[in-house]
Enzyme design. Structure first.
Site, PDB file in Angstrom:
ATOM      1  CG  HIS A 164       3.531  -4.810 -52.155  1.00  0.00           C
ATOM      2  ND1 HIS A 164       2.664  -5.818 -52.484  1.00  0.00           N
ATOM      3  CD2 HIS A 164       2.856  -3.645 -52.354  1.00  0.00           C
ATOM      4  CE1 HIS A 164       1.509  -5.296 -52.883  1.00  0.00           C
ATOM      5  NE2 HIS A 164       1.602  -3.993 -52.800  1.00  0.00           N
ATOM      6  CD  GLU A 204       3.952  -8.965 -63.023  1.00  0.00           C
ATOM      7  OE1 GLU A 204       4.987  -9.269 -63.617  1.00  0.00           O
ATOM      8  OE2 GLU A 204       3.752  -9.227 -61.806  1.00  0.00           O
ATOM      9  CE  LYS A 233      10.298  -5.606 -59.770  1.00  0.00           C
ATOM     10  NZ  LYS A 233      11.381  -4.757 -59.328  1.00  0.00           N
ATOM     11  NE  ARG A 264      18.984  -6.188 -54.075  1.00  0.00           N
ATOM     12  CZ  ARG A 264      18.077  -6.718 -53.270  1.00  0.00           C
ATOM     13  NH1 ARG A 264      18.457  -7.547 -52.313  1.00  0.00           N
ATOM     14  NH2 ARG A 264      16.794  -6.439 -53.393  1.00  0.00           N
TER      15      ARG A 264
END
Length: 669
Positions: free
Chosen positions: A235, A200, A116, A292
């Site tokens: 999440h 973040e 990420k 994917r």
């Protein structure tokens, strides 16, 4: 095109890939663990190869064994599905070196987007907007805390190599940062073998919108529009739909072009998803790219009339994309609900057990790959990797099925989803079906008032307090129990078990327990049926028909129908879209079986102890975290049930524990 492929996955995605391969005349090879020897995906393929024991790291994550199996069976390509090795750069490279086609992107693209942090740095250089945060390599806890302080709370900690909602923690205050970081890193190393994290800014009430992209090896890349995946818990996505409600054409094109640019920047080939976090004002930020096929790909297939697995196979075989961008159109609306073996009322804890009864809504045939407009107006699709009698084990994701519906517009799709969920029946373990039904019929979801905090914000209405079972539900349960006591074919009144008496009326008492308490039914046998008395209500009841689990009764002359399944001392009633579980207290059963728990604290499910947060003799307050368990790659914190003293810890860090075992002894104050 390939003649034979190996599917390096299990469950519903392995069955899904096998279905398209069969339609195209391609032979398939399944791989399986010892726990999956009789699994549905094994039966769905032409051949099957055993990989090893049940744990994933001894079976489905053994890349060398999978490649050996492909070579030994003559497969020309490997489809990784999603999860497991699907985004593993080393595995993609090993396939290429072995002369096998990897039905996915090149290893270089997986490498570029697999981290990420690295992906966000790449997007930043390409002027794609990013959420404020730190995506670098410095993993010192003090440094990361400083970055969080700089960004401003709340912040989101995310596993750099993560996905599927695992390895993510929201930190509301600086004093909570250290504990959240440790927990996030533990879950990241367990799930992905990499404990690096990024920090973040946590956006308030954002939407999660993703763009499906597809690229071929000839330089062409298209986007197949968007999916809204905002409705989440922990999440992890719960409901997905396409197209995104309220999406303007201008915003759709902007996000689609950004996604294609991201794919081209890394030389992408195959199916991929670029995920964005979007503010309510229309601004959006790059989150990550999943290299994917996604779990939610069916909603894209249903609105575009495509078969994305077929596209994967053709592109991996070197063919160009089946359609150009200007040939792709949106037709209708599709919604997907993930049916899980889990208990929403207990924090969505996964549920382990056997599917002793499974009845699904009727699936209407949906022709994949036939172009936009191919969906039947009543299309219902079920992608599942389990059957009645199969077990949901602690080793793998507890998904039972993906339920997908299509409608000419969102309102029609919503109505169809509610109808389909009302017809879904599972006995043997806890499921989220009732919760999903409440969710899709809730006012905010119906009005498309969507954001990632929808479930938490409307928790009171989505998790209503338990209420007593209605008279029709109790009557259906009683009718099943009474009918089970009959002896068909008996003509001797003295040998019958139907309540006949020469003088007087037999009255039978049935106790049915539920979350809201115990209901006591007094049943008086009558010549033509029964009289039912419960809680001041009195009604006459007759059994009008029984066909397997479907019972039809007449209650004061009104016809009542429902499916009733008896599972030991539990009676499950499915009536008007609701599933009620009642515990039958058999008066002939031995009393005294119930064990008073006292100060016991037990494991909510099978798992591993990963952290001890207290010690013998510790004086704790109610709600104090005592230990942390890991189950199905998710952490569960065991807290103190009351003020008191911890007497003894019965397990150490690293110990595996079974469902229901006592973890420690505790003396309430």
């Amino acid at each position: 095109m390939f003649d034979k492929i190996l599917i390096a996955n299990r469950g519903e995605i392995a069955c899904r890939v096998a279905a398209t391969a069969r339609r195209l005349g391609i032979k398939t090879v399944a791989v399986y663990s010892e726990a999956d020897a009789d699994a549905k995906h094994v039966a769905a393929c032409d051949e099957a190869v055993l990989l090893g024991p049940a744990p994933s790291n001894e079976s489905y994550l053994r890349a060398e064994k999978i490649i050996e199996a492909a070579l030994a069976t003559g497969a020309q390509a490997i489809h990784p599905g999603y999860g497991f090795l699907s985004e593993n750069e080393a595995f993609a490279g090993s396939c290429a070196r072995a002369g096998l086609a990897f039905i996915g992107p090149p290893a270089s693209a997986i490498r570029a987007m697999g981290s990420k942090s690295a992906a966000k740095a790449l997007m930043e250089s390409a002027d794609v907007p990013l959420v404020p945060g730190y995506h670098g390599e410095n993993q010192d806890a003090g440094f990361l805390r400083g970055q969080a302080d700089r960004i401003g709370y709340p912040v989101l900690l995310k596993a750099s190599a993560g996905g599927g909602g695992k390895g993510m923690r929201i930190v509301e205050r600086g004093e909570d940062f250290e504990a959240a970081l440790k927990s996030c890193k533990r879950e990241a190393i367990s799930s992905f073998g990499d404990d690096r994290v990024l920090v973040e800014k946590y956006l308030i009430q954002p939407r999660h919108i993703e763009i499906q992209v597809f690229a071929d090896s000839h330089g062409d890349c298209v986007y197949l529009f968007e999916r809204d995946c905002s409705v989440q818990r922990r999440h992890q996505k719960v409901l997905e739909e396409a197209p995104a409600p309220g999406m303007s054409e201008q915003r759709r094109r902007a996000m689609g072009h950004a996604a294609v640019a991201a794919a081209k920047a890394v030389g992408y080939v195959g199916a991929g998803t670029v995920e964005f976090i979007a503010n309510q004002d229309g601004s959006f930020y790059f989150m990550e790219m999943n290299t994917r096929l996604q779990v939610e790909h069916p909603v894209t297939e249903m609105i575009t009339g495509t078969d994305l697995v077929e596209w994967q196979l053709r592109v991996a075989a070197g063919e160009p994309l089946p359609q150009r961008q200007d040939e792709l159109q949106i037709h209708g609306h599709a919604i997907e609900a993930r049916v899980y073996a889990e208990n929403p009322e207990k924090g969505f804890l996964p549920s382990i057990g056997t599917l002793r009864h499974l009845r699904t809504p009727a699936a209407v045939h949906f022709e994949l790959g036939q172009g936009a407009g191919a969906a039947d107006p009543a299309a219902v699709r079920i992608d599942s990797g389990v059957r009645a009698g199969d077990a949901i084990s602690p080793f793998y994701d507890p998904m039972i099925a993906k339920l997908i519906v299509w409608g000419r517009d969102r309102d029609e799709a919503l109505a169809r989803m509610a109808q389909a969920l009302a017809g879904y029946q599972v006995v043997g373990l806890a499921t989220n079906v009732g919760f999903l039904l409440r969710l899709v019929t809730s006012t905010p979801f119906s009005r498309a008032d969507l954001d990632t905090g929808l479930i938490e914000r409307h928790r009171d209405s989505l998790f209503p307090p338990a209420r007593p079972a209605s008279l029709p539900v109790l009557a259906l349960a009683a009718a099943r129990l009474l009918d089970d006591g009959r002896q068909p074919g008996v003509t001797d009144p003295w040998a019958g078990a139907n309540g006949w008496r020469m003088n007087g009326t037999l009255t039978h008492r049935i106790e049915l327990g539920e979350d809201a308490g115990t209901q006591v039914l007094d049943i008086a046998y009558q010549r033509t049926g029964w009289q039912v008395r419960v809680g001041g209500q009195v009604a006459s009841m007759t059994l009008a028909g029984r066909e397997e689990t479907l019972l039809t009764i007449k209650l004061d002359g009104a016809v009542v129908r429902g499916h009733v399944v008896r599972d030991g001392q539990h009676v499950h009633v499915f009536h008007r879209g609701e599933h009620t579980t009642l515990q039958y207290s058999d008066p002939l059963a031995h009393a005294g079986d119930a064990e008073t728990e006292g100060g016991r604290l037990t494991a909510p499910m099978p798992g591993k102890i990963v952290a001890l947060l207290t010690a013998p003799g510790a004086v704790v307050e109610k709600g104090t975290p005592l230990l942390i368990m890991e189950a199905m790659k998710m952490e569960h914190t065991i807290t103190s049930p009351a003020d008191g003293i911890v007497e003894e810890l019965l397990y150490a860090v690293g110990d595996q524990v079974s469902d229901g075992v006592q973890l420690l002894t505790f003396k309430p104050a």
